[in-house]
Write an enzyme that holds these catalytic residues in place. Structure first.
Site, PDB file in Angstrom:
ATOM      1  CG  HIS A 169     -37.738 -19.982  -7.008  1.00  0.00           C
ATOM      2  ND1 HIS A 169     -39.054 -19.806  -7.377  1.00  0.00           N
ATOM      3  CD2 HIS A 169     -37.588 -19.310  -5.826  1.00  0.00           C
ATOM      4  CE1 HIS A 169     -39.681 -19.078  -6.457  1.00  0.00           C
ATOM      5  NE2 HIS A 169     -38.807 -18.758  -5.517  1.00  0.00           N
ATOM      6  CB  SER A 172     -39.843 -15.857  -4.320  1.00  0.00           C
ATOM      7  OG  SER A 172     -40.059 -17.016  -3.555  1.00  0.00           O
ATOM      8  CG  ASP A 206     -41.315 -19.681  -9.857  1.00  0.00           C
ATOM      9  OD1 ASP A 206     -42.374 -20.099 -10.356  1.00  0.00           O
ATOM     10  OD2 ASP A 206     -40.455 -20.440  -9.362  1.00  0.00           O
TER      11      ASP A 206
END
Length: 482
Positions: A271, A160, A186
Site C-alpha cells: 500500500h 490512501s 494508492d
C-alpha cells in the site's frame, strides 16, 4: 467566512484615518480568526528545514503566513496523509516533504494534519474525508483572497484516504477555476470502490489528476487500494495488485529489523509502495520510471505495449507529463523491490519452428545480452514450439544498445534422455538434416528509447548480432547440444 482582502490597502489621501481603520480591522480579524480556527480540525503545517520540522499556519491569521515564511509567489505542494491507526504522523510524510524541498524548483510544502479526524474507526474516518476536504478548500480560498495565491499553483498529494480528501477539496472549492493538480497515492478502496465520481477522487477534481495503484489485490471482495481508474493517468506498477519485496515471507526480515512493528510494516508494504515510488521520482532525477498504456497486465507482460506514439507512455511520479484526457488511461510498468525502482523494459519477438514431430517438448532457454554499456546474463524464459513468441524482459541497469544475444537451450531431462536414445539407435552423420528447433528471427524493442533492432545469427549458430538495419536471413538451428 470573510477573509482578509489585500485590496483594502490605505490610500495617501487620508493616511491617518486609514491607519486607524486598519488597526481596528486588524484587531477584529485577529479575534475572529482565532475563533474560526478553533472550528478547523485540520492543522496546516508549513515544512521547514529548521528544528521542529514545521510551522503552523492558522486560517484568517495573516501574521502566521509571515511567521512561517510562506511565499505566495511560489507553488504550493500539500501532503495529505491517510487513515491513522496510532494517531501520529508517519515517517514517510517527513521524507516526502524533505524530498520535495530538495527539488530544484522552489516551493511551499505544507502538511495537512487531519489526525484528529483520521484517528477513528475506519467508517468514521471515511465520513470525515469530506470535512477535511472542505477545510482544505477553505484554506486555499483564504490564501487566494488574502495574498493572491492562485489555486492553479496548488498540488495536493494524498495517500490512501488522503487521496479522496484531496478529491473532495477539489470539488468543494468555490468558483469555476480548479486546483492545479492532485496526485492520489494508492487511493483507498473500501467504501470507495465502485462509487460515483462525486463520492471519490475523480479526474474532475483538478486540472490534472494522476494516481498510482499499488495494492489492489482483493480479499473477500475488498482491496486496500482502489482498483478502478480515478485519474487522467492511472499507473499500475507490476499490475497494481501487489509489489515485489512485499510478500508475506518478508515478514521475518521486517520483524528482525523493526520488532513486532514489523508485522504492520509487512501488511502496509504494498500500500505504501505508492508513496516511495513518488519519493523515488524526486530523489533520482536521472532514473525516472516510464509506464506504458495497455489494456491489462497480461498483455503488458508479453511486451506488446511498449509504444510511446501518440502519448502512449508517461513518466511516473512528480515529473509526469501533464495532459488532460477525456477518458482515464491505464499505464503499466515493472519496478524493482527497492530504490531506485526504475527498470528498463524490452520486448522480444522470437519466431520458432519445431521440426520435432510427435515429441512433447516445452523447453526453456537462458539468454545473455551484450550492450554498448554493460552485459546482462542468464535471463530465463520458457517457450512452446512453432509460433512467434513475444515476451517482456526487464533489466535493472541500462546496458545501452543491444549488439549481441546468446542463447542456451535448457531442455527437460526426460526429453533430453529421449533425444540421446534416439541418436544412439540412428546415429547422425555429417551433412544429415537433423530435426530440432529453428529460430528464424529475433526482433527487439527498447521501451525507454523506443529503438527497434533486428538480430541475425552467426555461422556458428551460437550468437545473434543485432543492429537497427535489416539483415540477410540465416536460420539459427538449435538442438539440445547448443
Amino acid at each position: 467566512m470573510t477573509p482578509w482582502s489585500s485590496g483594502n490597502t490605505c490610500t495617501v489621501i487620508l493616511p491617518s484615518l486609514c491607519i486607524y481603520k486598519e488597526a481596528l480591522r486588524s484587531r477584529s480579524e485577529h479575534t475572529r480568526g482565532k475563533k474560526d480556527q478553533q472550528n478547523f480540525k485540520t492543522r496546516f503545517r508549513l515544512y521547514t528545514d529548521r528544528a521542529g520540522g514545521s510551522c503552523q499556519i492558522f486560517v484568517n491569521q495573516l501574521e502566521t503566513l509571515d511567521k512561517c515564511h510562506f511565499n505566495a509567489s511560489l507553488p504550493l505542494v500539500m501532503i495529505v496523509h491517510g487513515w491513522s491507526v496510532d494517531g501520529i504522523l508517519e515517517s514517510w510524510i517527513w521524507k516526502m516533504a524533505a524530498a520535495l524541498k530538495s527539488h530544484h524548483d522552489p516551493m511551499n510544502v505544507i502538511i495537512a494534519d487531519w489526525l484528529a479526524l483520521a484517528h477513528q474507526h475506519y467508517p468514521i474516518a471515511v465520513r470525515n474525508t469530506r470535512t477535511t476536504g472542505h477545510e482544505i478548500a477553505q484554506f486555499l480560498q483564504w490564501l487566494e483572497e488574502s495574498v493572491q495565491f492562485s489555486r492553479s499553483n496548488a498540488h495536493l498529494i494524498g495517500y490512501s484516504l488522503g487521496a479522496h480528501v484531496s478529491g473532495f477539496a477539489g470539488s468543494f472549492i468555490n468558483g469555476t477555476k480548479k486546483i492545479g493538480r492532485i496526485t492520489g497515492l494508492d487511493p483507498a478502496g473500501p467504501l470507495f470502490e465502485g462509487m460515483s465520481p462525486t463520492d471519490r477522487l475523480s479526474p474532475d477534481d483538478a486540472n490534472f489528476v494522476d494516481a498510482i495503484h499499488t495494492f489492489t489485490k482483493q480479499h473477500m471482495g475488498l482491496s486496500v487500494g482502489i482498483k478502478q481508474p480515478v485519474a487522467h493517468f492511472d499507473f499500475y506498477p507490476n499490475g497494481g495488485t501487489f509489489q515485489p519485496g512485499c510478500h508475506i515471507l518478508h515478514v521475518y526480515n521486517h520483524i528482525a529489523q523493526l520488532g513486532i512493528a514489523g508485522i504492520t510494516q509487512t501488511v502496509k508494504c504494498a500500500h505504501e509502495r505508492s508513496v516511495h515510488l513518488f519519493i523515488d521520482s524526486l530523489l533520482h532525477k536521472d532514473k525516472q520510471s516510464t509506464a506504458y498504456w495497455c489494456n491489462d497486465i497480461n498483455t503488458f507482460n508479453k511486451g506488446l505495449c511498449l509504444s510511446c506514439k501518440k502519448n502512449r507512455c508517461n513518466t511516473l511520479g512528480y515529473n509526469i507529463r501533464e495532459e488532460s484526457l477525456p477518458k482515464s488511461r491505464r499505464l503499466f510498468l515493472k519496478t524493482r523491490a527497492h530504490m531506485p525502482f526504475k527498470v528498463y523494459h524490452y520486448q522480444f519477438k522470437i519466431h520458432i519452428i519445431n521440426e520435432i514431430q510427435g515429441k512433447p517438448i516445452d523447453p526453456a532457454f537462458t539468454m545473455s545480452l551484450t550492450g554498448t554499456k554493460a552485459d546482462a546474463k542468464n535471463l530465463v524464459e520458457s517457450i512452446t514450439g512453432n509460433k512467434t513468441y513475444s515476451f517482456l524482459i526487464t533489466l535493472d541497469n541500462d546496458i545501452g544498445d543491444i549488439i549481441m544475444i546468446k542463447f542456451k537451450w535448457e531442455l527437460p531431462p526426460l526429453w533430453g534422455n529421449i533425444w540421446d536414445t534416439f541418436q544412439t539407435i540412428i546415429p547422425w552423420t555429417k551433412g544429415t538434416h537433423r530435426p530440432g528447433l529453428i529460430v528464424k528471427e529475433i526482433r527487439v524493442k527498447a521501451g525507454e528509447t523506443q529503438q527497434k533492432i533486428m538480430c541475425c545469427t552467426t555461422e556458428s549458430f551460437d550468437y545473434f548480432w543485432c543492429s537497427s538495419f535489416p539483415c540477410l536471413f540465416i536460420a539459427l538451428k538449435l538442438d539440445h547440444r547448443v
